[in-house]
Design an enzyme around this catalytic site. Structure first.
Site, PDB file in Angstrom:
ATOM      1  N   HIS A  66       0.871  -1.173   0.000  1.00  0.00           N
ATOM      2  CA  HIS A  66       0.000   0.000   0.000  1.00  0.00           C
ATOM      3  C   HIS A  66       0.904   1.218   0.000  1.00  0.00           C
ATOM      4  O   HIS A  66       1.444   1.606   1.016  1.00  0.00           O
ATOM      5  CB  HIS A  66      -0.914  -0.004   1.229  1.00  0.00           C
ATOM      6  CG  HIS A  66      -1.880   1.131   1.220  1.00  0.00           C
ATOM      7  ND1 HIS A  66      -1.890   2.087   2.200  1.00  0.00           N
ATOM      8  CD2 HIS A  66      -2.851   1.472   0.343  1.00  0.00           C
ATOM      9  CE1 HIS A  66      -2.837   2.968   1.938  1.00  0.00           C
ATOM     10  NE2 HIS A  66      -3.427   2.622   0.815  1.00  0.00           N
ATOM     11  N   ILE A  68       4.293   3.387  -1.959  1.00  0.00           N
ATOM     12  CA  ILE A  68       5.711   3.116  -2.187  1.00  0.00           C
ATOM     13  C   ILE A  68       6.444   4.447  -2.109  1.00  0.00           C
ATOM     14  O   ILE A  68       5.900   5.490  -2.463  1.00  0.00           O
ATOM     15  CB  ILE A  68       5.967   2.416  -3.553  1.00  0.00           C
ATOM     16  CG1 ILE A  68       7.386   1.864  -3.603  1.00  0.00           C
ATOM     17  CG2 ILE A  68       5.663   3.328  -4.712  1.00  0.00           C
ATOM     18  CD1 ILE A  68       7.612   0.883  -4.740  1.00  0.00           C
TER      19      ILE A  68
END
Length: 73
Positions: A66, A68
């Site tokens: 979820h 980056i």
């Protein structure tokens, strides 16, 4: 099949893409497929996302990226 969740583009034109987010209440087309990280070189004439190989010993079964971000030193 699982869509991309986030992207981070480095100053040199390399893009890292997280994919495979599974979230309660969110439709998933590949429930049994682990998350992935892709690399794309935006300097190429026809950029393609290439899946990065994740090292052995990493728990891929529970990998659910979820977001980056990257750190450039």
């Amino acid at each position: 099949e699982t869509g991309s969740e986030d992207i981070d583009i480095l100053p040199n034109g390399l893009a890292f893409i997280s994919s495979g987010l599974k979230y309660p209440g969110l439709k998933s087309l590949a429930l049994d497929k682990p998350g992935e990280i892709f690399l794309m070189d935006l300097n190429e004439d026809n950029p393609r996302a290439v899946e990065l190989r994740i090292s052995r010993g990493f728990d891929l079964a529970s990998f659910n990226p979820h977001g980056i971000s990257t750190y450039v030193d």
